[in-house]
Design an enzyme around this catalytic site. Structure first.
Site, short mmCIF file in Angstrom:
data_model
loop_
_atom_site.label_atom_id
_atom_site.label_comp_id
_atom_site.label_asym_id
_atom_site.label_seq_id
_atom_site.Cartn_x
_atom_site.Cartn_y
_atom_site.Cartn_z
N GLY A 198 -8.88 -5.31 -10.32
CA GLY A 198 -9.48 -3.99 -10.15
C GLY A 198 -9.51 -3.22 -11.45
CB SER A 252 -14.47 -2.09 -12.69
OG SER A 252 -14.10 -1.68 -11.39
NE ARG A 253 -15.08 1.75 -9.17
CZ ARG A 253 -14.60 2.23 -8.04
NH1 ARG A 253 -14.27 3.51 -7.95
NH2 ARG A 253 -14.42 1.46 -6.98
CB VAL A 309 -7.75 -9.26 -5.03
CG1 VAL A 309 -7.96 -9.00 -6.50
CG2 VAL A 309 -7.76 -7.96 -4.22
CB SER A 367 0.89 4.37 -3.03
OG SER A 367 0.72 5.74 -2.69
CE1 TYR A 403 -3.93 2.94 -0.94
CE2 TYR A 403 -2.26 4.62 -0.53
CZ TYR A 403 -3.03 3.88 -1.41
OH TYR A 403 -2.89 4.08 -2.77
CB ALA A 433 1.43 -0.52 6.73
CB ILE A 475 -3.74 9.01 -10.28
CG1 ILE A 475 -2.24 8.65 -10.28
CG2 ILE A 475 -4.36 8.77 -11.66
CD1 ILE A 475 -1.37 9.42 -11.24
P1 NAP Z 1 -10.40 3.35 -7.67
O1 NAP Z 1 -10.78 4.37 -8.71
O2 NAP Z 1 -11.02 3.43 -6.32
O3 NAP Z 1 -10.60 1.90 -8.30
C1 NAP Z 1 -10.32 0.77 -7.51
C2 NAP Z 1 -10.45 -0.48 -8.33
O4 NAP Z 1 -10.12 -1.60 -7.47
C3 NAP Z 1 -11.87 -0.72 -8.82
O5 NAP Z 1 -11.81 -1.40 -10.04
C4 NAP Z 1 -12.45 -1.62 -7.74
O6 NAP Z 1 -13.55 -2.42 -8.17
C5 NAP Z 1 -11.24 -2.49 -7.45
N1 NAP Z 1 -11.32 -3.15 -6.17
C6 NAP Z 1 -11.58 -2.63 -4.95
N2 NAP Z 1 -11.59 -3.58 -4.00
C7 NAP Z 1 -11.35 -4.75 -4.65
C8 NAP Z 1 -11.25 -6.09 -4.23
N3 NAP Z 1 -11.42 -6.44 -2.95
N4 NAP Z 1 -11.00 -7.05 -5.17
C9 NAP Z 1 -10.83 -6.71 -6.47
N5 NAP Z 1 -10.91 -5.46 -6.93
C10 NAP Z 1 -11.17 -4.47 -6.03
O7 NAP Z 1 -8.81 3.42 -7.39
P2 NAP Z 1 -7.61 3.95 -8.30
O8 NAP Z 1 -7.32 5.34 -7.90
O9 NAP Z 1 -7.81 3.61 -9.72
O10 NAP Z 1 -6.42 3.06 -7.68
C11 NAP Z 1 -5.95 1.87 -8.30
C12 NAP Z 1 -4.67 1.45 -7.61
O11 NAP Z 1 -3.72 2.51 -7.67
C13 NAP Z 1 -4.87 1.13 -6.12
O12 NAP Z 1 -4.04 0.04 -5.75
C14 NAP Z 1 -4.40 2.40 -5.44
O13 NAP Z 1 -3.96 2.15 -4.12
C15 NAP Z 1 -3.27 2.80 -6.36
N6 NAP Z 1 -2.92 4.21 -6.26
C16 NAP Z 1 -3.82 5.18 -6.59
C17 NAP Z 1 -3.43 6.52 -6.49
C18 NAP Z 1 -4.38 7.64 -6.82
O14 NAP Z 1 -4.00 8.80 -6.58
N7 NAP Z 1 -5.54 7.40 -7.40
C19 NAP Z 1 -2.14 6.85 -6.05
C20 NAP Z 1 -1.26 5.83 -5.71
C21 NAP Z 1 -1.66 4.52 -5.83
P3 NAP Z 1 -15.10 -1.93 -8.02
O15 NAP Z 1 -15.37 -1.05 -9.21
O16 NAP Z 1 -15.91 -3.19 -8.06
O17 NAP Z 1 -15.20 -1.21 -6.72
#
Ligand code: NAP
Length: 243
Positions: A12, A14-15, A62, A137, A150, A152, A182
Protein backbone atom coordinates in the site's frame (compact mmCIF):
# COMPACT_ATOMS: atom_id res chain seq x y z
CA UNK A 1 22.08 6.87 5.28
CA UNK A 2 21.28 4.28 7.96
CA UNK A 3 19.55 1.84 5.60
CA UNK A 4 22.16 1.87 2.85
CA UNK A 5 22.29 -1.48 1.06
CA UNK A 6 18.98 -2.69 2.53
CA UNK A 7 15.90 -3.72 0.57
CA UNK A 8 12.50 -2.69 1.88
CA UNK A 9 9.06 -3.93 0.80
CA UNK A 10 6.07 -1.69 1.54
CA UNK A 11 2.47 -2.72 0.93
CA UNK A 12 0.00 0.00 0.00
CA UNK A 13 2.77 2.42 -0.87
CA UNK A 14 0.92 4.56 -3.38
CA UNK A 15 -0.69 7.04 -1.01
CA UNK A 16 -0.90 8.30 2.54
CA UNK A 17 1.11 6.61 5.27
CA UNK A 18 2.56 3.91 2.99
CA UNK A 19 3.88 6.47 0.53
CA UNK A 20 5.49 8.45 3.37
CA UNK A 21 7.10 5.28 4.74
CA UNK A 22 8.40 4.24 1.31
CA UNK A 23 9.92 7.69 0.79
CA UNK A 24 11.44 7.78 4.29
CA UNK A 25 13.08 4.35 3.94
CA UNK A 26 14.36 5.32 0.49
CA UNK A 27 15.72 8.63 1.82
CA UNK A 28 17.60 6.60 4.45
CA UNK A 29 19.28 4.63 1.65
CA UNK A 30 17.05 1.56 1.17
CA UNK A 31 15.98 0.14 -2.17
CA UNK A 32 12.19 0.12 -2.04
CA UNK A 33 9.64 -2.13 -3.70
CA UNK A 34 6.00 -1.23 -3.07
CA UNK A 35 2.69 -2.68 -4.13
CA UNK A 36 -0.91 -1.62 -4.36
CA UNK A 37 -3.87 -2.83 -6.42
CA UNK A 38 -3.77 0.00 -8.96
CA UNK A 39 -1.36 0.68 -11.80
CA UNK A 40 1.62 1.05 -9.50
CA UNK A 41 4.09 2.10 -12.16
CA UNK A 42 1.84 4.93 -13.36
CA UNK A 43 1.45 6.82 -10.07
CA UNK A 44 3.67 9.63 -8.76
CA UNK A 45 5.17 7.55 -5.94
CA UNK A 46 7.49 5.51 -8.17
CA UNK A 47 8.92 8.64 -9.80
CA UNK A 48 9.47 10.24 -6.38
CA UNK A 49 11.25 7.11 -5.13
CA UNK A 50 13.39 6.81 -8.26
CA UNK A 51 14.50 10.42 -7.77
CA UNK A 52 16.02 9.25 -4.46
CA UNK A 53 17.36 5.80 -5.38
CA UNK A 54 16.47 2.33 -6.68
CA UNK A 55 12.79 1.47 -6.55
CA UNK A 56 10.13 -0.69 -8.11
CA UNK A 57 6.34 -0.66 -8.15
CA UNK A 58 4.13 -3.73 -8.42
CA UNK A 59 0.39 -4.10 -8.90
CA UNK A 60 -0.86 -6.50 -6.21
CA UNK A 61 -3.86 -6.92 -3.96
CA UNK A 62 -2.47 -8.12 -0.61
CA UNK A 63 -5.51 -10.30 0.05
CA UNK A 64 -4.70 -12.42 -3.03
CA UNK A 65 -2.14 -15.13 -2.24
CA UNK A 66 -0.86 -15.51 -5.81
CA UNK A 67 -0.42 -11.75 -6.19
CA UNK A 68 1.49 -11.46 -2.92
CA UNK A 69 3.81 -14.30 -3.96
CA UNK A 70 4.31 -12.60 -7.34
CA UNK A 71 5.17 -9.30 -5.57
CA UNK A 72 7.81 -10.97 -3.39
CA UNK A 73 9.18 -12.97 -6.34
CA UNK A 74 9.52 -9.81 -8.43
CA UNK A 75 11.24 -7.89 -5.63
CA UNK A 76 13.58 -10.84 -4.95
CA UNK A 77 14.47 -11.12 -8.64
CA UNK A 78 15.33 -7.44 -8.79
CA UNK A 79 16.93 -6.76 -5.38
CA UNK A 80 17.66 -10.14 -3.74
CA UNK A 81 16.56 -11.19 -0.24
CA UNK A 82 14.53 -8.50 1.51
CA UNK A 83 15.65 -6.86 4.77
CA UNK A 84 12.55 -4.88 5.74
CA UNK A 85 8.83 -5.48 5.31
CA UNK A 86 6.23 -2.86 6.16
CA UNK A 87 2.66 -4.18 6.16
CA UNK A 88 0.79 -0.96 5.64
CA UNK A 89 -2.01 -1.76 3.17
CA UNK A 90 -5.38 -1.35 4.83
CA UNK A 91 -9.02 -0.52 4.29
CA UNK A 92 -11.99 0.18 6.52
CA UNK A 93 -15.70 -0.36 6.27
CA UNK A 94 -17.74 2.01 8.39
CA UNK A 95 -21.22 0.81 9.33
CA UNK A 96 -23.13 -0.18 12.44
CA UNK A 97 -22.79 -3.84 13.41
CA UNK A 98 -26.40 -4.57 12.46
CA UNK A 99 -25.78 -3.29 8.90
CA UNK A 100 -22.42 -5.00 8.38
CA UNK A 101 -22.70 -7.98 6.02
CA UNK A 102 -20.49 -11.03 6.31
CA UNK A 103 -18.98 -9.98 2.99
CA UNK A 104 -18.12 -6.50 4.32
CA UNK A 105 -16.48 -8.10 7.36
CA UNK A 106 -14.57 -10.68 5.31
CA UNK A 107 -13.22 -8.03 2.90
CA UNK A 108 -11.68 -5.94 5.68
CA UNK A 109 -10.19 -9.00 7.39
CA UNK A 110 -8.85 -10.26 4.04
CA UNK A 111 -6.98 -7.07 3.20
CA UNK A 112 -5.86 -6.00 6.68
CA UNK A 113 -5.14 -9.35 8.38
CA UNK A 114 -4.79 -12.04 5.69
CA UNK A 115 -2.71 -9.56 3.65
CA UNK A 116 -0.40 -9.01 6.63
CA UNK A 117 -0.07 -12.77 7.24
CA UNK A 118 0.67 -13.54 3.58
CA UNK A 119 3.33 -10.85 3.31
CA UNK A 120 5.00 -11.91 6.59
CA UNK A 121 5.10 -15.51 5.36
CA UNK A 122 6.58 -14.65 1.98
CA UNK A 123 9.16 -12.35 3.61
CA UNK A 124 10.20 -15.11 6.04
CA UNK A 125 10.43 -17.65 3.21
CA UNK A 126 13.05 -15.47 1.51
CA UNK A 127 14.93 -14.01 4.45
CA UNK A 128 16.30 -15.21 7.81
CA UNK A 129 17.08 -11.74 9.10
CA UNK A 130 15.55 -8.33 9.07
CA UNK A 131 12.58 -6.33 10.29
CA UNK A 132 8.84 -6.65 9.93
CA UNK A 133 6.80 -3.57 10.81
CA UNK A 134 3.03 -3.96 10.91
CA UNK A 135 0.78 -0.91 10.76
CA UNK A 136 -2.03 -1.51 13.24
CA UNK A 137 -4.17 1.28 14.72
CA UNK A 138 -4.90 2.83 18.07
CA UNK A 139 -8.44 1.57 17.45
CA UNK A 140 -7.09 -1.94 18.11
CA UNK A 141 -6.61 -0.80 21.70
CA UNK A 142 -9.57 1.50 22.34
CA UNK A 143 -12.20 0.31 19.82
CA UNK A 144 -14.61 2.50 17.93
CA UNK A 145 -18.32 2.26 17.12
CA UNK A 146 -19.24 1.37 13.54
CA UNK A 147 -15.78 -0.06 12.77
CA UNK A 148 -16.10 -3.61 14.10
CA UNK A 149 -14.22 -5.38 11.30
CA UNK A 150 -11.49 -2.74 11.18
CA UNK A 151 -10.89 -2.78 14.95
CA UNK A 152 -10.91 -6.60 15.02
CA UNK A 153 -8.44 -6.80 12.12
CA UNK A 154 -6.05 -4.37 13.79
CA UNK A 155 -6.31 -6.13 17.15
CA UNK A 156 -5.42 -9.39 15.45
CA UNK A 157 -2.41 -7.72 13.82
CA UNK A 158 -1.08 -6.98 17.31
CA UNK A 159 -1.45 -10.65 18.29
CA UNK A 160 0.14 -11.76 15.01
CA UNK A 161 3.03 -9.35 15.70
CA UNK A 162 3.68 -10.87 19.13
CA UNK A 163 3.45 -14.45 17.86
CA UNK A 164 5.86 -13.80 14.98
CA UNK A 165 8.26 -11.89 17.23
CA UNK A 166 8.67 -15.13 19.19
CA UNK A 167 8.69 -17.46 16.19
CA UNK A 168 11.07 -15.51 13.98
CA UNK A 169 13.59 -14.45 16.69
CA UNK A 170 16.42 -13.79 16.81
CA UNK A 171 16.90 -13.06 13.12
CA UNK A 172 13.72 -11.19 12.27
CA UNK A 173 12.43 -8.53 14.65
CA UNK A 174 8.69 -7.93 14.42
CA UNK A 175 6.97 -4.81 15.73
CA UNK A 176 3.78 -2.86 15.22
CA UNK A 177 2.95 0.81 15.03
CA UNK A 178 -0.49 1.93 16.20
CA UNK A 179 -1.21 5.29 14.57
CA UNK A 180 -3.76 7.70 15.94
CA UNK A 181 -5.69 9.95 13.54
CA UNK A 182 -3.47 10.75 10.57
CA UNK A 183 -4.45 13.13 7.79
CA UNK A 184 -4.85 10.89 4.71
CA UNK A 185 -7.53 9.89 2.20
CA UNK A 186 -8.69 7.28 4.73
CA UNK A 187 -9.65 9.88 7.33
CA UNK A 188 -10.75 12.64 4.92
CA UNK A 189 -14.43 11.59 4.77
CA UNK A 190 -14.76 11.67 8.56
CA UNK A 191 -12.68 14.78 9.09
CA UNK A 192 -12.83 15.81 12.75
CA UNK A 193 -12.30 19.23 14.31
CA UNK A 194 -9.54 19.63 16.93
CA UNK A 195 -12.30 19.80 19.53
CA UNK A 196 -13.76 16.47 18.34
CA UNK A 197 -10.33 14.84 18.37
CA UNK A 198 -9.76 16.09 21.89
CA UNK A 199 -13.19 14.91 23.03
CA UNK A 200 -13.66 11.64 21.09
CA UNK A 201 -10.11 10.38 21.36
CA UNK A 202 -9.10 12.07 24.62
CA UNK A 203 -6.12 13.41 22.71
CA UNK A 204 -3.94 15.93 24.55
CA UNK A 205 -2.44 17.14 21.26
CA UNK A 206 -5.95 17.55 19.76
CA UNK A 207 -4.95 17.44 16.10
CA UNK A 208 -4.31 15.06 13.24
CA UNK A 209 -0.84 13.69 12.76
CA UNK A 210 0.85 13.59 9.37
CA UNK A 211 1.98 10.49 7.42
CA UNK A 212 5.57 11.55 8.10
CA UNK A 213 4.99 11.06 11.84
CA UNK A 214 4.39 7.35 11.22
CA UNK A 215 7.20 7.13 8.68
CA UNK A 216 9.69 8.44 11.25
CA UNK A 217 8.81 5.59 13.62
CA UNK A 218 8.98 3.03 10.82
CA UNK A 219 12.43 4.26 9.81
CA UNK A 220 13.60 4.00 13.42
CA UNK A 221 12.26 0.44 13.79
CA UNK A 222 13.93 -0.55 10.50
CA UNK A 223 17.34 0.73 11.59
CA UNK A 224 20.25 -0.62 13.66
CA UNK A 225 19.25 1.53 16.66
CA UNK A 226 16.15 -0.67 17.13
CA UNK A 227 18.09 -3.94 17.34
CA UNK A 228 16.85 -4.83 20.86
CA UNK A 229 13.17 -4.21 20.15
CA UNK A 230 10.73 -6.94 19.11
CA UNK A 231 7.11 -7.89 19.78
CA UNK A 232 6.19 -4.32 20.69
CA UNK A 233 3.46 -1.92 19.63
CA UNK A 234 4.32 1.77 19.41
CA UNK A 235 1.56 4.33 19.64
CA UNK A 236 2.11 7.39 17.44
CA UNK A 237 -1.14 9.11 18.24
CA UNK A 238 -0.86 12.51 19.88
CA UNK A 239 -1.39 10.79 23.20
CA UNK A 240 -4.91 9.65 22.34
CA UNK A 241 -4.65 5.99 23.28
CA UNK A 242 -2.89 6.42 26.61
CA UNK A 243 -4.02 3.72 29.03
P1 NAP B 1 -5.06 5.38 2.49
O1 NAP B 1 -4.66 6.81 2.33
O2 NAP B 1 -6.48 5.00 2.25
O3 NAP B 1 -4.08 4.48 1.62
C1 NAP B 1 -4.27 3.09 1.61
C2 NAP B 1 -3.16 2.42 0.85
O4 NAP B 1 -3.39 1.00 0.89
C3 NAP B 1 -3.15 2.81 -0.63
O5 NAP B 1 -1.82 2.76 -1.08
C4 NAP B 1 -3.97 1.70 -1.27
O6 NAP B 1 -3.69 1.50 -2.66
C5 NAP B 1 -3.49 0.51 -0.46
N1 NAP B 1 -4.39 -0.61 -0.52
C6 NAP B 1 -5.73 -0.64 -0.30
N2 NAP B 1 -6.22 -1.88 -0.48
C7 NAP B 1 -5.16 -2.65 -0.85
C8 NAP B 1 -5.01 -4.01 -1.18
N3 NAP B 1 -6.06 -4.84 -1.20
N4 NAP B 1 -3.78 -4.47 -1.52
C9 NAP B 1 -2.71 -3.64 -1.51
N5 NAP B 1 -2.78 -2.34 -1.19
C10 NAP B 1 -4.00 -1.84 -0.86
O7 NAP B 1 -4.78 4.90 4.01
P2 NAP B 1 -3.76 5.45 5.11
O8 NAP B 1 -4.50 6.38 5.98
O9 NAP B 1 -2.47 5.85 4.50
O10 NAP B 1 -3.56 4.10 5.97
C11 NAP B 1 -2.44 3.25 5.81
C12 NAP B 1 -2.45 2.24 6.93
O11 NAP B 1 -2.45 2.92 8.19
C13 NAP B 1 -3.70 1.34 6.94
O12 NAP B 1 -3.35 0.03 7.35
C14 NAP B 1 -4.58 1.99 7.99
O13 NAP B 1 -5.48 1.08 8.56
C15 NAP B 1 -3.52 2.46 8.97
N6 NAP B 1 -3.99 3.53 9.85
C16 NAP B 1 -4.35 4.74 9.34
C17 NAP B 1 -4.78 5.73 10.22
C18 NAP B 1 -5.22 7.09 9.74
O14 NAP B 1 -5.71 7.87 10.57
N7 NAP B 1 -5.04 7.44 8.47
C19 NAP B 1 -4.83 5.48 11.60
C20 NAP B 1 -4.45 4.23 12.08
C21 NAP B 1 -4.03 3.26 11.19
P3 NAP B 1 -4.53 2.25 -3.84
O15 NAP B 1 -3.91 3.62 -3.99
O16 NAP B 1 -4.34 1.41 -5.05
O17 NAP B 1 -5.96 2.31 -3.38
Amino acid sequence: MTLQGKTALVTGGSRGIGRAIALALSAAGARVAFCHPGDAAAGPTLAALEAQGEAMAFAADVSDEAQVIAFHDAAFARFGAPDILVNNAGILHEAPLRDTSAGDFDKVIAVNLRGCFLNCREFARRSDAGRIINIASELALVGRADLVAYCASKGAILSLTKALARELAPGILVNAIAPGPIETDMTAPASMSPEQIAMDLASPLARYGQPGDIAAMARFLAGDEAGFITGQCFGVNGGSAMP
